[in-house]
Design an enzyme around this catalytic site. Structure first.
Site, PDB file in Angstrom:
ATOM      1  N   ARG A 167      -9.108 118.533   0.053  1.00  0.00           N
ATOM      2  CA  ARG A 167      -9.407 117.460   1.171  1.00  0.00           C
ATOM      3  C   ARG A 167      -8.030 117.255   2.142  1.00  0.00           C
ATOM      4  NH1 ARG A 167     -12.044 113.121  -2.915  1.00  0.00           N
ATOM      5  NH2 ARG A 167     -14.281 113.805  -2.350  1.00  0.00           N
ATOM      6  N   ASP A 207      11.971  98.355   5.979  1.00  0.00           N
ATOM      7  CA  ASP A 207      11.988  99.190   7.059  1.00  0.00           C
ATOM      8  C   ASP A 207      13.460  99.963   7.169  1.00  0.00           C
ATOM      9  OD1 ASP A 207       9.597  97.770   6.994  1.00  0.00           O
ATOM     10  OD2 ASP A 207      10.094  96.557   8.640  1.00  0.00           O
ATOM     11  N   MET A 250       4.371 101.468   5.537  1.00  0.00           N
ATOM     12  CA  MET A 250       4.926 100.406   6.374  1.00  0.00           C
ATOM     13  C   MET A 250       6.170 101.020   6.984  1.00  0.00           C
ATOM     14  SD  MET A 250       4.828  96.955   3.926  1.00  0.00           S
ATOM     15  CE  MET A 250       3.339  95.959   3.977  1.00  0.00           C
ATOM     16  N   GLY A 251       6.968  99.924   7.983  1.00  0.00           N
ATOM     17  CA  GLY A 251       8.058 100.393   8.694  1.00  0.00           C
ATOM     18  C   GLY A 251       8.111  99.660  10.007  1.00  0.00           C
ATOM     19  N   ARG A 307      -9.390 111.636   3.344  1.00  0.00           N
ATOM     20  CA  ARG A 307      -9.547 110.054   2.442  1.00  0.00           C
ATOM     21  C   ARG A 307      -8.178 109.546   3.012  1.00  0.00           C
ATOM     22  NH1 ARG A 307     -14.093 111.773   1.750  1.00  0.00           N
ATOM     23  NH2 ARG A 307     -14.982 111.579  -0.309  1.00  0.00           N
ATOM     24  N   GLY A 334       9.962  88.864   5.004  1.00  0.00           N
ATOM     25  CA  GLY A 334       9.254  89.440   3.987  1.00  0.00           C
ATOM     26  C   GLY A 334      10.301  89.772   2.840  1.00  0.00           C
ATOM     27  N   GLU A 344       2.644 103.097   9.959  1.00  0.00           N
ATOM     28  CA  GLU A 344       1.805 102.034  10.562  1.00  0.00           C
ATOM     29  C   GLU A 344       2.156 101.883  12.052  1.00  0.00           C
ATOM     30  OE1 GLU A 344       2.604  98.269   8.556  1.00  0.00           O
ATOM     31  OE2 GLU A 344       4.675  98.210   9.296  1.00  0.00           O
ATOM     32  N   LEU A 380       2.486  97.493  -1.791  1.00  0.00           N
ATOM     33  CA  LEU A 380       3.138  98.010  -3.256  1.00  0.00           C
ATOM     34  C   LEU A 380       4.428  98.589  -2.751  1.00  0.00           C
ATOM     35  CD1 LEU A 380      -0.060 100.229  -4.564  1.00  0.00           C
ATOM     36  CD2 LEU A 380       0.837  98.143  -5.531  1.00  0.00           C
ATOM     37  N   GLY A 415      16.020  89.972   7.259  1.00  0.00           N
ATOM     38  CA  GLY A 415      16.022  91.009   8.156  1.00  0.00           C
ATOM     39  C   GLY A 415      16.354  90.527   9.484  1.00  0.00           C
TER      40      GLY A 415
HETATM   41  O1  F6P Z   1       9.265  94.405   7.560  1.00  0.00           O
HETATM   42  C1  F6P Z   1       8.781  94.552   6.421  1.00  0.00           C
HETATM   43  C2  F6P Z   1       7.469  94.719   6.598  1.00  0.00           C
HETATM   44  O2  F6P Z   1       6.728  95.033   5.055  1.00  0.00           O
HETATM   45  C3  F6P Z   1       6.832  95.812   7.602  1.00  0.00           C
HETATM   46  O3  F6P Z   1       6.884  97.045   6.926  1.00  0.00           O
HETATM   47  C4  F6P Z   1       5.275  95.183   7.489  1.00  0.00           C
HETATM   48  O4  F6P Z   1       4.888  95.546   8.743  1.00  0.00           O
HETATM   49  C5  F6P Z   1       5.400  93.678   7.349  1.00  0.00           C
HETATM   50  O5  F6P Z   1       6.490  93.265   6.681  1.00  0.00           O
HETATM   51  C6  F6P Z   1       4.149  93.331   6.750  1.00  0.00           C
HETATM   52  O6  F6P Z   1       4.314  91.769   6.610  1.00  0.00           O
HETATM   53  P1  F6P Z   1       3.534  90.841   5.714  1.00  0.00           P
HETATM   54  O7  F6P Z   1       4.133  90.707   4.551  1.00  0.00           O
HETATM   55  O8  F6P Z   1       3.495  89.444   6.511  1.00  0.00           O
HETATM   56  O9  F6P Z   1       2.238  91.324   5.755  1.00  0.00           O
END
Ligand code: F6P
Length: 361
Positions: free
Chosen positions: A176, A141, A183-184, A278, A12, A236, A285, A116
């Site tokens: 709210r 991450d 992510m991570g 919410r 990624g 996540e 992003l 990575g």
């Molecule tokens: O490892 C980087 C990352 O952005 C993670 O945080 C996330 O789970 C994953 O890659 C998302 O991958 P993709 O770009 O395939 O949706």
């Protein structure tokens, strides 16, 4: 004498990739008088016509502040399981030998692999087959243990913190609960650091499984003390105690399973307890756009250090930052254990001491 080096980016993308490429190209040409070749779309570039091309100084001009990567990246980059069409049918094959042939054909003195853990693991495998690889650790991450920090993390963290700041004002206006899913993967660094920096009331990370009742208790306590809104930063990969992680898409031989949906699940539970909620999923992003100054600085130092390491013949190693100094570490050692938030590390203790809940007590 180092004459020809190649560089590829895979996995990624992360903000700062172009800064690494720029620094490596400039250092290789200006300091060592080397020829540099870019490889398109990760290891895939070795498999296609035109996938390897020369990089001159003019090619890296103006890219320092650009997100993404001018070389392209492949997130299904596992060379051991690649889908191709053979006789009109999709089949999964191991393409490592073909990639190896491509690499050997170019007769490069070094191949800089920016990626990575998965990409760097493949780099180590290629080293064992005779390719002179040098690794550069990249990922938002921050889950690579061999370095104090990977480039891309700081930018993601800043974007996540800004999102929490923005959610604060609207949460307060409407009384709210606002959830931000971040992510991570298996590491909670983005949620922990952004959660603390963005003043979250609850931070849920994979390393500390949560109880729904503990989250509700925190929200209720805030309401009773006059704070009618709450902010949750959820990684996540967070999961309930005794429960499983939530995936938005299953995996297969090519793609790893995609985490996603825990924010929604927690949000639905909170709503059922009578608190209007919410959910925002920040998603990609966190990976797009211009890198922060810190990521440009780190990525530039990594790119230049990778070329110098190649010139010293330090193959099968990865450049790293330790205690503010650029150094290098063997790829195997760097990847032996993945980096995770330690439940007793300073950031967690600091957060707890300030009343932030991790949903576990
Ligand atoms: O490892 C980087 C990352 O952005 C993670 O945080 C996330 O789970 C994953 O890659 C998302 O991958 P993709 O770009 O395939 O949706």
């Amino acid at each position: 004498m180092m004459k020809r080096i190649g560089i590829l980016t895979s996995g990624g993308d992360a903000p700062g990739l172009n800064a690494v490429i720029r620094a490596a190209v400039k250092t290789a040409i200006l300091e060592y008088g080397c020829e540099v070749f870019g490889i398109r779309d990760g290891y895939d570039g070795f498999l296609v016509e035109g996938g390897v091309f020369p990089l001159a100084l003019k090619d890296v001009s103006g890219i320092l502040s650009r997100g993404g990567t001018i070389l392209g990246a492949a997130n299904r980059g596992n060379p051991y399981a690649r889908t191709v069409i053979r006789d009109g049918k999709e089949v999964t094959i191991n393409v490592t030998d073909e990639i190896l042939k491509g690499m050997q054909h170019l007769n490069m003195d070094a191949l800089l692999v920016v990626g990575g853990d998965g990409t760097l693991r493949s780099a180590h495998e290629f080293y064992l087959k005779g390719v002179p690889v040098i690794g550069v650790p990249k990922t938002i991450d921050n889950d690579i243990d061999g370095t104090d920090v990977t480039f891309g993390f700081d930018t993601a963290l800043n974007i996540a913190t800004e999102a929490l700041d923005r959610l604060h004002t609207t949460a307060e206006a409407h009384h709210r609960v606002m959830i931000l899913e971040l992510m991570g993967r298996e590491a909670g660094f983005i949620a922990l650091h952004a959660g603390v920096s963005g003043g979250a009331d609850v931070i849920l990370i994979p390393e500390i499984p949560f109880k729904f009742e503990a989250i509700i208790a925190k929200i209720r306590q805030r309401v009773e003390s006059g704070s009618l809104f709450s902010i949750l930063a959820i990684s996540e990969g967070a999961k309930p105690m005794g429960g499983a992680q939530i995936f938005s898409r299953g995996g297969n031989e090519i793609y790893v399973p995609r985490l996603g949906g825990v924010g929604q699940m927690v949000g639905e539970y909170i709503e059922k307890q009578g608190f209007e909620t919410r959910v925002t999923v920040l998603g990609h992003l966190q990976r797009g756009g211009t890198p922060t100054a810190f990521d440009r600085w780190l990525a530039t130092r990594y790119g230049a250090a990778a070329v110098r390491l190649a010139a010293r013949g330090g193959f099968d190693r990865m450049v790293a930052l330790r205690a503010e100094q650029i150094t290098d570490v063997g790829l195997e050692e760097a990847l032996a254990v993945p980096r995770r938030v330690k439940p007793n590390e300073d950031g967690v203790i600091t957060a707890r001491g300030m009343g932030i809940s991790f949903g576990d007590e």
